[in-house]
Design a protein around this motif. Sequence first.
Motif, PDB file in Angstrom:
ATOM      1  N   THR A 179     -15.424  -4.230  -5.744  1.00  0.00           N
ATOM      2  CA  THR A 179     -14.678  -5.389  -5.382  1.00  0.00           C
ATOM      3  C   THR A 179     -14.833  -6.082  -4.004  1.00  0.00           C
ATOM      4  OG1 THR A 179     -12.934  -5.141  -6.765  1.00  0.00           O
ATOM      5  CG2 THR A 179     -12.456  -6.726  -5.338  1.00  0.00           C
ATOM      6  N   ARG A 180     -15.160  -7.139  -3.587  1.00  0.00           N
ATOM      7  CA  ARG A 180     -15.489  -7.690  -2.239  1.00  0.00           C
ATOM      8  C   ARG A 180     -14.259  -7.668  -1.483  1.00  0.00           C
ATOM      9  NH1 ARG A 180     -20.071  -6.180  -0.262  1.00  0.00           N
ATOM     10  NH2 ARG A 180     -20.624  -8.196   0.651  1.00  0.00           N
ATOM     11  N   LEU A 181     -13.947  -7.592  -0.398  1.00  0.00           N
ATOM     12  CA  LEU A 181     -12.566  -7.799   0.289  1.00  0.00           C
ATOM     13  C   LEU A 181     -13.068  -8.646   1.306  1.00  0.00           C
ATOM     14  CD1 LEU A 181     -11.340  -4.150   0.847  1.00  0.00           C
ATOM     15  CD2 LEU A 181     -10.642  -5.648  -1.073  1.00  0.00           C
ATOM     16  N   ARG A 182     -12.296  -9.585   2.002  1.00  0.00           N
ATOM     17  CA  ARG A 182     -12.539 -10.662   3.156  1.00  0.00           C
ATOM     18  C   ARG A 182     -11.249 -10.525   3.928  1.00  0.00           C
ATOM     19  NH1 ARG A 182     -14.262 -12.604  -1.579  1.00  0.00           N
ATOM     20  NH2 ARG A 182     -16.186 -13.612  -2.080  1.00  0.00           N
ATOM     21  N   ASP A 183     -11.388 -11.083   5.031  1.00  0.00           N
ATOM     22  CA  ASP A 183     -10.283 -11.056   6.082  1.00  0.00           C
ATOM     23  C   ASP A 183      -8.975 -11.694   5.576  1.00  0.00           C
ATOM     24  OD1 ASP A 183      -9.338 -10.808   8.688  1.00  0.00           O
ATOM     25  OD2 ASP A 183      -9.291 -13.006   8.930  1.00  0.00           O
ATOM     26  N   ALA A 184      -7.803 -11.015   5.737  1.00  0.00           N
ATOM     27  CA  ALA A 184      -6.553 -11.059   5.477  1.00  0.00           C
ATOM     28  C   ALA A 184      -6.163 -10.787   3.930  1.00  0.00           C
ATOM     29  CB  ALA A 184      -6.077 -12.639   5.700  1.00  0.00           C
ATOM     30  N   ASP A 185      -7.213 -10.169   3.211  1.00  0.00           N
ATOM     31  CA  ASP A 185      -7.018  -9.678   1.814  1.00  0.00           C
ATOM     32  C   ASP A 185      -5.761  -8.485   1.816  1.00  0.00           C
ATOM     33  OD1 ASP A 185      -8.291 -11.025   0.278  1.00  0.00           O
ATOM     34  OD2 ASP A 185      -9.955  -9.630   0.120  1.00  0.00           O
ATOM     35  N   VAL A 186      -4.906  -8.392   1.065  1.00  0.00           N
ATOM     36  CA  VAL A 186      -3.923  -7.303   0.812  1.00  0.00           C
ATOM     37  C   VAL A 186      -4.281  -6.429  -0.242  1.00  0.00           C
ATOM     38  CG1 VAL A 186      -1.518  -7.010   0.194  1.00  0.00           C
ATOM     39  CG2 VAL A 186      -2.079  -8.787   1.787  1.00  0.00           C
ATOM     40  N   VAL A 187      -4.431  -5.108   0.062  1.00  0.00           N
ATOM     41  CA  VAL A 187      -4.741  -4.178  -0.879  1.00  0.00           C
ATOM     42  C   VAL A 187      -3.369  -3.284  -1.255  1.00  0.00           C
ATOM     43  CG1 VAL A 187      -6.378  -2.249  -1.365  1.00  0.00           C
ATOM     44  CG2 VAL A 187      -7.138  -4.355  -0.304  1.00  0.00           C
ATOM     45  N   ALA A 188      -3.159  -3.057  -2.289  1.00  0.00           N
ATOM     46  CA  ALA A 188      -2.120  -2.241  -2.686  1.00  0.00           C
ATOM     47  C   ALA A 188      -2.702  -0.904  -3.385  1.00  0.00           C
ATOM     48  CB  ALA A 188      -1.080  -2.696  -3.822  1.00  0.00           C
ATOM     49  N   VAL A 189      -2.168   0.327  -2.814  1.00  0.00           N
ATOM     50  CA  VAL A 189      -2.548   1.652  -3.456  1.00  0.00           C
ATOM     51  C   VAL A 189      -1.298   2.448  -3.982  1.00  0.00           C
ATOM     52  CG1 VAL A 189      -3.341   3.664  -2.614  1.00  0.00           C
ATOM     53  CG2 VAL A 189      -4.029   2.060  -1.377  1.00  0.00           C
ATOM     54  N   MET A 190      -1.558   2.385  -5.150  1.00  0.00           N
ATOM     55  CA  MET A 190      -0.383   2.998  -6.032  1.00  0.00           C
ATOM     56  C   MET A 190      -0.814   4.179  -7.116  1.00  0.00           C
ATOM     57  SD  MET A 190       0.212  -0.383  -8.193  1.00  0.00           S
ATOM     58  CE  MET A 190       1.587   0.215  -9.293  1.00  0.00           C
ATOM     59  N   PRO A 191       0.117   4.980  -7.456  1.00  0.00           N
ATOM     60  CA  PRO A 191      -0.344   5.763  -8.810  1.00  0.00           C
ATOM     61  C   PRO A 191      -0.117   4.849  -9.802  1.00  0.00           C
ATOM     62  CG  PRO A 191       1.852   6.213  -7.991  1.00  0.00           C
ATOM     63  CD  PRO A 191       1.437   5.204  -6.937  1.00  0.00           C
TER      64      PRO A 191
END
Length: 85
Positions: free
Chosen positions: A67-79
Amino acid sequence: MRVRVFFVGEAASIFGRRFVDVEFDEEEVELRRLVEKLREFESYRRLEERLNLVWFLVGDLQAALTTRLRDADVVAVMPPLYEGG
């Protein structure tokens, strides 16, 4: 570019913070590059050791490492979430 990473549930407990901002020189990167940067944190490496699987969400959608990320993206890391019993 800057991406904000939120840690949810047990991932936040292990990482020791609810979020971290990660900066890149590029204008766009793949999620796998963010994971490489996160591995620079000892607490993230500990998270990977303790959790067999984590989900990455960009916005509200589950994301693959490509997945391509761009400026100001929010990424969640979760189980993963499980239903049933």
